[in-house]
Design a protein around this motif. Structure first.
Motif, PDB file in Angstrom:
ATOM      1  N   LYS A  15       0.837  -1.210   0.000  1.00 31.82           N
ATOM      2  CA  LYS A  15       0.000   0.000   0.000  1.00 31.82           C
ATOM      3  C   LYS A  15       0.867   1.254   0.000  1.00 31.82           C
ATOM      4  O   LYS A  15       0.575   2.226  -0.701  1.00 31.82           O
ATOM      5  CB  LYS A  15      -0.950  -0.005   1.195  1.00 31.82           C
ATOM      6  CG  LYS A  15      -2.102  -0.955   1.020  1.00 31.82           C
ATOM      7  CD  LYS A  15      -3.050  -0.916   2.191  1.00 31.82           C
ATOM      8  CE  LYS A  15      -4.187  -1.902   1.940  1.00 31.82           C
ATOM      9  NZ  LYS A  15      -4.747  -2.454   3.132  1.00 31.82           N
ATOM     10  N   ALA A  16       1.933   1.234   0.780  1.00 30.40           N
ATOM     11  CA  ALA A  16       2.834   2.383   0.819  1.00 30.40           C
ATOM     12  C   ALA A  16       3.525   2.579  -0.538  1.00 30.40           C
ATOM     13  O   ALA A  16       3.704   3.713  -0.981  1.00 30.40           O
ATOM     14  CB  ALA A  16       3.872   2.198   1.933  1.00 30.40           C
ATOM     15  N   GLU A  38       2.292   1.801  -3.433  1.00 29.11           N
ATOM     16  CA  GLU A  38       1.293   2.360  -4.354  1.00 29.11           C
ATOM     17  C   GLU A  38       1.222   3.876  -4.179  1.00 29.11           C
ATOM     18  O   GLU A  38       1.053   4.608  -5.142  1.00 29.11           O
ATOM     19  CB  GLU A  38      -0.087   1.738  -4.096  1.00 29.11           C
ATOM     20  CG  GLU A  38      -0.191   0.310  -4.532  1.00 29.11           C
ATOM     21  CD  GLU A  38      -1.468  -0.372  -4.035  1.00 29.11           C
ATOM     22  OE1 GLU A  38      -2.350   0.325  -3.468  1.00 29.11           O
ATOM     23  OE2 GLU A  38      -1.565  -1.590  -4.203  1.00 29.11           O
ATOM     24  N   GLY A  39       1.407   4.334  -2.960  1.00 29.73           N
ATOM     25  CA  GLY A  39       1.380   5.771  -2.681  1.00 29.73           C
ATOM     26  C   GLY A  39       2.603   6.510  -3.174  1.00 29.73           C
ATOM     27  O   GLY A  39       2.580   7.733  -3.328  1.00 29.73           O
ATOM     28  N   THR A  40       3.693   5.771  -3.468  1.00 31.21           N
ATOM     29  CA  THR A  40       4.928   6.410  -3.956  1.00 31.21           C
ATOM     30  C   THR A  40       5.045   6.334  -5.461  1.00 31.21           C
ATOM     31  O   THR A  40       5.946   6.916  -6.032  1.00 31.21           O
ATOM     32  CB  THR A  40       6.193   5.769  -3.328  1.00 31.21           C
ATOM     33  OG1 THR A  40       6.273   4.400  -3.750  1.00 31.21           O
ATOM     34  CG2 THR A  40       6.163   5.857  -1.818  1.00 31.21           C
TER      35      THR A  40
END
Length: 169
Positions: A163-164, A166-168
């Motif tokens: 998830k992290a 995907e945020g980057t």
């Protein structure tokens, strides 16, 4: 070409386990620089320390990390002490670096007190505490994503990292 994620952390944080599961989750290969060092040297890390010394091991490790960061587009798991080398720290700048945090008690439980890890042979609890104190500021500075691993299942940790990531993207 650059890795999707570079996994760092102390012994017992789960770098190889989490790195492999994350690579599977992302559909990319895992490259473990400790395995690269062993392949290059033709012997296990413990024997490299005994036969050739820590300095030689660190040379092989720095070369393995540089090659992996330049050549591998999947997930790269670094050895716990790889971040000590200034050249490795420079190479990690601008990379997506996942720092796996682990507490002293959990790390000792995972690696065991009768560990075959060369830096933990004499008084593993004291050595692990010293190692964590020395490396913690480096891990924290280099990590662009930090994840607690204490008391958590690998699948849960991998989901948090994915998830992290995907945020980057």
């Amino acid at each position: 070409m650059r890795p999707k994620a570079v996994i760092i952390g102390p012994p017992g944080s789960g770098k190889t386990t989490i790195g492999g599961a994350l690579a599977d989750r992302l559909g990319v290969p895992l490259r473990d620089t400790d395995a690269d060092v062993e392949r290059t040297a033709g012997k296990p890390i413990g024997e490299i320390f005994i036969d050739d010394g820590e300095e030689r091991f660190r040379e092989l490790e720095a070369a393995a990390v540089a090659a992996a960061l330049a050549e591998h587009a999947g997930v790269v798991a670094l050895g716990g002490g790889a971040v000590l080398a200034a050249e490795t720290q420079e190479l990690l700048a601008g990379q997506t670096v996942v720092y796996l945090r682990v507490g002293l008690a959990e790390a000792i439980k995972r690696v065991g007190l009768a560990s075959a890890r060369p830096l933990l042979v004499l008084n593993p609890r004291s050595q692990m505490r010293k190692l964590l104190e020395e490396r913690l500021p480096i891990y924290e500075r280099l990590g662009t994503i930090e994840v607690d691993t204490d008391g958590r299942e690998p699948a849960e940790i991998v989901e948090e990292i994915a998830k992290a990531l995907e945020g980057t993207a």
